[in-house]
Design a protein around this motif. Structure first.
Motif, PDB file in Angstrom:
ATOM      1  N   ASP A  47       0.831  -1.212   0.000  1.00  0.00           N
ATOM      2  CA  ASP A  47       0.000   0.000   0.000  1.00  0.00           C
ATOM      3  C   ASP A  47       0.862   1.257   0.000  1.00  0.00           C
ATOM      4  N   PHE A  48       1.949   1.201   0.768  1.00  0.00           N
ATOM      5  CA  PHE A  48       2.817   2.376   0.866  1.00  0.00           C
ATOM      6  C   PHE A  48       3.500   2.676  -0.461  1.00  0.00           C
ATOM      7  N   TYR A  49       3.947   1.625  -1.160  1.00  0.00           N
ATOM      8  CA  TYR A  49       4.578   1.840  -2.458  1.00  0.00           C
ATOM      9  C   TYR A  49       3.612   2.531  -3.423  1.00  0.00           C
ATOM     10  N   LYS A  50       2.337   2.158  -3.364  1.00  0.00           N
ATOM     11  CA  LYS A  50       1.345   2.806  -4.222  1.00  0.00           C
ATOM     12  C   LYS A  50       1.205   4.286  -3.862  1.00  0.00           C
ATOM     13  N   ILE A 234      19.233  -8.522  -2.561  1.00  0.00           N
ATOM     14  CA  ILE A 234      18.606  -7.739  -3.620  1.00  0.00           C
ATOM     15  C   ILE A 234      17.403  -7.042  -3.003  1.00  0.00           C
ATOM     16  N   CYS A 235      17.477  -5.739  -2.900  1.00  0.00           N
ATOM     17  CA  CYS A 235      16.443  -4.975  -2.219  1.00  0.00           C
ATOM     18  C   CYS A 235      15.667  -4.145  -3.230  1.00  0.00           C
ATOM     19  N   HIS A 236      14.410  -3.911  -2.959  1.00  0.00           N
ATOM     20  CA  HIS A 236      13.592  -3.212  -3.952  1.00  0.00           C
ATOM     21  C   HIS A 236      12.469  -2.433  -3.280  1.00  0.00           C
ATOM     22  N   THR A 237      11.931  -1.473  -4.033  1.00  0.00           N
ATOM     23  CA  THR A 237      10.736  -0.757  -3.596  1.00  0.00           C
ATOM     24  C   THR A 237       9.634  -0.999  -4.618  1.00  0.00           C
ATOM     25  N   GLY A 238       8.953  -2.106  -4.437  1.00  0.00           N
ATOM     26  CA  GLY A 238       7.792  -2.408  -5.259  1.00  0.00           C
ATOM     27  C   GLY A 238       8.076  -2.972  -6.629  1.00  0.00           C
ATOM     28  N   CYS A 239       9.249  -3.566  -6.843  1.00  0.00           N
ATOM     29  CA  CYS A 239       9.545  -4.199  -8.148  1.00  0.00           C
ATOM     30  C   CYS A 239      10.098  -5.606  -7.912  1.00  0.00           C
ATOM     31  N   GLU A 240       9.321  -6.419  -7.209  1.00  0.00           N
ATOM     32  CA  GLU A 240       9.771  -7.754  -6.814  1.00  0.00           C
ATOM     33  C   GLU A 240      10.055  -8.654  -8.009  1.00  0.00           C
ATOM     34  N   GLU A 241       9.230  -8.575  -9.035  1.00  0.00           N
ATOM     35  CA  GLU A 241       9.450  -9.427 -10.203  1.00  0.00           C
ATOM     36  C   GLU A 241      10.802  -9.137 -10.842  1.00  0.00           C
ATOM     37  N   GLY A 265      11.977  -1.004   3.520  1.00  0.00           N
ATOM     38  CA  GLY A 265      10.959  -0.476   4.420  1.00  0.00           C
ATOM     39  C   GLY A 265      10.541   0.941   4.102  1.00  0.00           C
ATOM     40  N   ALA A 266       9.500   1.373   4.829  1.00  0.00           N
ATOM     41  CA  ALA A 266       8.846   2.642   4.515  1.00  0.00           C
ATOM     42  C   ALA A 266       9.764   3.850   4.694  1.00  0.00           C
ATOM     43  N   THR A 267      10.598   3.853   5.726  1.00  0.00           N
ATOM     44  CA  THR A 267      11.432   5.032   5.988  1.00  0.00           C
ATOM     45  C   THR A 267      12.354   5.334   4.816  1.00  0.00           C
ATOM     46  N   ILE A 268      13.072   4.346   4.351  1.00  0.00           N
ATOM     47  CA  ILE A 268      14.008   4.560   3.251  1.00  0.00           C
ATOM     48  C   ILE A 268      13.278   4.676   1.914  1.00  0.00           C
ATOM     49  N   LEU A 272      13.504   7.097  -1.623  1.00  0.00           N
ATOM     50  CA  LEU A 272      13.944   6.526  -2.894  1.00  0.00           C
ATOM     51  C   LEU A 272      12.843   6.503  -3.940  1.00  0.00           C
ATOM     52  N   GLY A 273      11.584   6.437  -3.495  1.00  0.00           N
ATOM     53  CA  GLY A 273      10.482   6.270  -4.424  1.00  0.00           C
ATOM     54  C   GLY A 273      10.343   4.825  -4.868  1.00  0.00           C
ATOM     55  N   THR A 274       9.311   4.560  -5.659  1.00  0.00           N
ATOM     56  CA  THR A 274       9.101   3.193  -6.128  1.00  0.00           C
ATOM     57  C   THR A 274      10.051   2.867  -7.281  1.00  0.00           C
ATOM     58  N   GLY A 275      10.242   1.559  -7.485  1.00  0.00           N
ATOM     59  CA  GLY A 275      11.078   1.110  -8.592  1.00  0.00           C
ATOM     60  C   GLY A 275      12.566   1.111  -8.317  1.00  0.00           C
ATOM     61  N   ALA A 276      12.957   1.413  -7.072  1.00  0.00           N
ATOM     62  CA  ALA A 276      14.381   1.342  -6.737  1.00  0.00           C
ATOM     63  C   ALA A 276      14.805  -0.120  -6.618  1.00  0.00           C
ATOM     64  N   LEU A 277      15.992  -0.422  -7.104  1.00  0.00           N
ATOM     65  CA  LEU A 277      16.524  -1.782  -7.085  1.00  0.00           C
ATOM     66  C   LEU A 277      17.976  -1.714  -6.631  1.00  0.00           C
ATOM     67  N   ALA A 278      18.320  -2.503  -5.610  1.00  0.00           N
ATOM     68  CA  ALA A 278      19.652  -2.388  -5.005  1.00  0.00           C
ATOM     69  C   ALA A 278      20.333  -3.741  -4.877  1.00  0.00           C
ATOM     70  N   LEU A 279      21.648  -3.722  -5.048  1.00  0.00           N
ATOM     71  CA  LEU A 279      22.499  -4.864  -4.699  1.00  0.00           C
ATOM     72  C   LEU A 279      23.325  -4.447  -3.480  1.00  0.00           C
ATOM     73  N   ILE A 280      23.232  -5.253  -2.431  1.00  0.00           N
ATOM     74  CA  ILE A 280      23.989  -4.983  -1.201  1.00  0.00           C
ATOM     75  C   ILE A 280      24.773  -6.244  -0.858  1.00  0.00           C
ATOM     76  N   PHE A 281      26.067  -6.084  -0.650  1.00  0.00           N
ATOM     77  CA  PHE A 281      26.944  -7.240  -0.500  1.00  0.00           C
ATOM     78  C   PHE A 281      28.212  -6.856   0.237  1.00  0.00           C
ATOM     79  N   LEU A 282      28.986  -7.851   0.619  1.00  0.00           N
ATOM     80  CA  LEU A 282      30.274  -7.644   1.277  1.00  0.00           C
ATOM     81  C   LEU A 282      31.351  -7.619   0.206  1.00  0.00           C
ATOM     82  N   GLY A 283      32.138  -6.526   0.220  1.00  0.00           N
ATOM     83  CA  GLY A 283      33.143  -6.366  -0.818  1.00  0.00           C
ATOM     84  C   GLY A 283      34.527  -6.053  -0.279  1.00  0.00           C
ATOM     85  N   LYS A 284      35.446  -5.801  -1.188  1.00  0.00           N
ATOM     86  CA  LYS A 284      36.806  -5.427  -0.797  1.00  0.00           C
ATOM     87  C   LYS A 284      36.805  -4.060  -0.127  1.00  0.00           C
ATOM     88  N   GLU A 285      35.987  -3.179  -0.644  1.00  0.00           N
ATOM     89  CA  GLU A 285      35.849  -1.824  -0.138  1.00  0.00           C
ATOM     90  C   GLU A 285      34.580  -1.219  -0.700  1.00  0.00           C
TER      91      GLU A 285
END
Length: 286
Positions: A47-50, A234-241, A265-268, A272-285
């Motif tokens: 509902d919040f994404y809408k 893999i994090c997203h705001t309303g673009c699960e597919e 979640g709603a705070t972030i 960002l708005g809807t349709g944001a897509l993120a990769l979050i991982f452990l890296g060298k830096e």
């Protein structure tokens, strides 16, 4: 060694199985939607994404020092020390509020410890950090040893994000109004990352969404470390597919251990708005 508990806040998007299995308390952040106040953990995300797609008015606020004192004190009264993993100080004043509360309570509970760790991360970047800290605690690490480990490892947590709706970046002051209008007309998709100060900064722009996604995948290859042994979030705001397609792509193209798809979640999401897509991982830096 005194017993201690690990606390988080709701910006971590901590998966429910971790919360339940390790009894991690998650402190809610505050959000205002159309003039009504909510804890962000009680909001239906679909509902919040809408709502944010339709540009409903939203604003967020941090946990204040008095609220932190209430959260912390019950554990101190129970004889436990506290390690609180906090939302990035580069994005919120929550860290400062927690430190104020900790300093006040330590004057009353002189034999207890409250350690506030500035994660310099957000969303599942906090999840990655908290998960590692829980494992260290279960391995017998003291609260000070876990704090030291957190401060050593947190700068290796990488956040790469494709943003679809330029309105919210413009509203938050990250791009100008003219750039937002022109970018939307030209199908420009910003790519943002978390910097060493825990701030989300504009890294670059791509013409078209798929090219932008290709960029963040390239950053996983460039910065990712021991991908075959870690979980990629893999994090997203309303673009699960689309997130599921990205997960399938990662398994097809790389030797990775696992992926987890998590709605932001709603705070972030409100920034960002809807349709944001993120990769979050452990890296060298970062």
């Amino acid at each position: 060694m005194n017993d201690y508990i690990i606390l988080a806040d709701s910006t971590s998007d901590l998966p429910l199985e971790i919360v339940k299995k390790f009894c991690v308390e998650v402190l809610p952040m505050k959000i205002t939607i159309d003039g009504k106040n909510y804890n962000d953990d009680e909001i239906n995300l679909d509902d919040f994404y809408k709502k944010i797609k339709n540009r409903v008015s939203t604003s967020t606020s941090q946990i204040n020092p008095g609220e932190f004192e209430d959260y912390f004190e019950k554990y101190l009264q129970d004889g436990k020390d506290i390690l609180y993993v906090c939302f990035s100080s580069g994005l919120s004043g929550t860290y400062n509020s927690a430190c104020i509360a900790a300093k006040s309570l330590m004057q009353k509970y002189t034999d207890r410890k409250i350690i506030v760790v500035d994660s310099l991360s957000a969303a599942c970047g906090e999840t990655i950090l908290i998960d590692m800290l829980i494992k260290k605690k279960l391995s017998g690490y003291s609260i000070e040893e876990v704090e030291d480990f957190a401060n050593d490892i947190k700068m290796k947590i990488c956040h790469w994000v494709v943003v679809d709706d330029l309105y919210h970046l413009q509203r938050g002051g990250r791009i100008g109004k003219t750039a937002a209008v022109v970018g939307s007309m030209m199908n420009i998709k910003p790519i943002i990352k978390m910097d060493s100060n825990g701030k989300l900064i504009l890294f670059g722009k791509s013409r078209g969404r798929q090219k932008a996604i290709d960029v963040i995948v390239s950053k996983l290859v460039e910065f990712g470390e021991n991908l075959e042994y870690q979980t990629i979030y893999i994090c997203h705001t309303g673009c699960e597919e689309e997130a599921e397609k990205l997960s399938e792509r990662l398994f097809n193209e790389f030797s990775i251990k696992n992926t987890v798809i998590v709605p932001i979640g709603a705070t972030i999401s409100s920034h960002l708005g809807t349709g944001a897509l993120a990769l979050i991982f452990l890296g060298k830096e970062r």
